[in-house]
Motif scaffolding. Structure first.
Motif, PDB file in Angstrom:
ATOM      1  N   LEU A 138       0.871  -1.173   0.000  1.00 36.44           N
ATOM      2  CA  LEU A 138       0.000   0.000   0.000  1.00 36.44           C
ATOM      3  C   LEU A 138       0.908   1.223   0.000  1.00 36.44           C
ATOM      4  O   LEU A 138       1.608   1.473   0.976  1.00 36.44           O
ATOM      5  CB  LEU A 138      -0.923  -0.001   1.219  1.00 36.44           C
ATOM      6  N   ALA A 139       0.931   1.938  -1.095  1.00 37.01           N
ATOM      7  CA  ALA A 139       1.834   3.074  -1.240  1.00 37.01           C
ATOM      8  C   ALA A 139       1.045   4.369  -1.278  1.00 37.01           C
ATOM      9  O   ALA A 139      -0.092   4.413  -1.764  1.00 37.01           O
ATOM     10  CB  ALA A 139       2.673   2.935  -2.507  1.00 37.01           C
ATOM     11  N   THR A 140       1.636   5.432  -0.766  1.00 37.35           N
ATOM     12  CA  THR A 140       1.013   6.755  -0.810  1.00 37.35           C
ATOM     13  C   THR A 140       1.956   7.717  -1.512  1.00 37.35           C
ATOM     14  O   THR A 140       3.179   7.543  -1.485  1.00 37.35           O
ATOM     15  CB  THR A 140       0.702   7.290   0.600  1.00 37.35           C
ATOM     16  N   GLN A 141       1.377   8.722  -2.138  1.00 38.31           N
ATOM     17  CA  GLN A 141       2.196   9.767  -2.733  1.00 38.31           C
ATOM     18  C   GLN A 141       1.401  11.062  -2.793  1.00 38.31           C
ATOM     19  O   GLN A 141       0.169  11.054  -2.869  1.00 38.31           O
ATOM     20  CB  GLN A 141       2.699   9.375  -4.116  1.00 38.31           C
ATOM     21  N   ASN A 142       2.135  12.173  -2.754  1.00 42.92           N
ATOM     22  CA  ASN A 142       1.558  13.510  -2.838  1.00 42.92           C
ATOM     23  C   ASN A 142       1.689  13.985  -4.282  1.00 42.92           C
ATOM     24  O   ASN A 142       2.805  14.142  -4.780  1.00 42.92           O
ATOM     25  CB  ASN A 142       2.303  14.444  -1.879  1.00 42.92           C
ATOM     26  N   PRO A 143       0.575  14.209  -4.987  1.00 43.60           N
ATOM     27  CA  PRO A 143       0.660  14.521  -6.421  1.00 43.60           C
ATOM     28  C   PRO A 143       1.013  15.968  -6.738  1.00 43.60           C
ATOM     29  O   PRO A 143       1.303  16.280  -7.900  1.00 43.60           O
ATOM     30  CB  PRO A 143      -0.747  14.197  -6.913  1.00 43.60           C
TER      31      PRO A 143
END
Length: 333
Positions: free
Chosen positions: A152-157
């Motif tokens: 489960l990965a998160t990123q700030n676009p």
């Protein structure tokens, strides 16, 4: 007897809905994100959560790991991270004059890769074997990861400073790319009421063995040939849009989606059907997951990127143009 128990796979659906409800005790709103996390688990796929800071991406991932059970690790990706920090390395012990393998934090059931786009390309590439083959090779020895396993990965676009965009080959490894918006005014008020006091603590509903059984149940969902043909037509319309009445997309799409999108549409659709208490796949299940499965796999032309074309809108245009098969209900089944 409840409706869930009357339907094939109803007990599984009831258990999955209980898991959803338990996550929603902690997460206010964001129903789409929470449902997609459960679907990704059932489909054995990885999930990329994209949104601005503070919209409960990390909290949702950690809460789901608690509800489902199993081991959990969180890696905060930073620019100074090296591959051995996540997959492990060989360590020399002078006492016995031998090298021992120290396994990294990826050897868990749930791996939360927080702010994955902050790590350099070498670290991101170290995840490719982990995500695709679910194994790590150290000093010529292959170490399998525990089952089940999901990233489960998160990123700030929106941030660009100190950020390394994910390459196309790694984005393709994710089953879903889910955009997480800001909560509404009503949800914001509920967040204030719920989280300004002692926050709720989720309870465990599943365990790894039960989750593996649910994954196998999802793989047994029946897929009619017409639905399979519909999936292929959706995928092919991104590669040859003019043949499907979408000539205007010829100058928008540089490269269509990969075969992983075909497999992902069926796997995610099956998981959603199981969650809804059915043992067969409907075109509506495919349509519901199509945007999250296909949008991040589309490569748009330079002109389309310069014009700010949204890949999700392109997928929605395809869904509108490519007709699904007609479903005829049989009252005897």
């Amino acid at each position: 007897m409840s409706v869930a128990e009357e339907l094939p796979g109803g007990n599984d659906a009831a258990l999955l809905r209980q898991s959803l409800d338990e996550v929603r005790r902690v997460i206010v709103g964001q129903d789409h994100m929470v449902e997609r996390l459960i679907v990704a688990l059932l489909a054995r796929g990885h999930c990329l959560l994209e949104g601005v800071p503070g919209v409960a991406k990390t909290l949702a991932a950690s809460t789901l790991a608690t509800v489902v059970g199993g081991t959990f690790a969180r890696i905060q990706f930073t620019p100074d991270l090296v591959p051995s920090d996540i997959v492990g390395t060989r360590v020399y012990h002078p006492s016995n004059e031998k090298f021992d393998v120290e396994l990294g934090p990826v050897f868990v059931n749930f791996l939360l890769a927080d702010e994955i786009n902050r790590a350099p390309a070498k670290v991101q590439s170290a995840l490719l074997e982990v995500m695709a083959e679910r194994q790590v090779t150290l000093a010529g020895v292959t170490h399998p990861l525990p089952k089940p396993f999901i990233v489960l990965a998160t990123q700030n676009p929106i941030e660009s400073e100190g950020v390394y965009p994910l390459p196309e080959v790694q984005r393709d490894r994710f089953l879903f790319r889910v955009r997480v918006p800001h909560p509404s005014a009503h949800e914001e008020l509920e967040i204030l009421h719920r989280m300004s006091v002692t926050p709720p603590v989720p309870e465990r509903v599943l365990d790894p063995d039960k989750l593996l059984a649910l994954q196998e149940a999802a793989e047994q969902i029946s897929v009619h040939q017409l639905v399979a043909d519909y999936v292929v037509r959706l995928v092919m319309s991104t590669r040859a849009p003019a043949e499907y009445g979408l000539a205007d997309l010829t100058e928008t799409i540089e490269i269509g989606v990969s075969p992983r999108a075909t497999l992902g549409l069926v796997a995610a659709g099956r998981a959603l059907a199981l969650l809804r208490g059915r043992d067969y796949l409907l075109p509506d299940d495919v349509r519901d997951v199509a945007v999250d499965v296909m949008a991040h796999r589309l490569m748009l032309t330079f002109d389309a990127l310069a014009d700010g074309v949204d890949p999700e809108q392109v997928v929605k245009q395809i869904l509108h143009a490519v007709p699904p098969p007609l479903v005829v209900w049989n009252q005897n089944r």
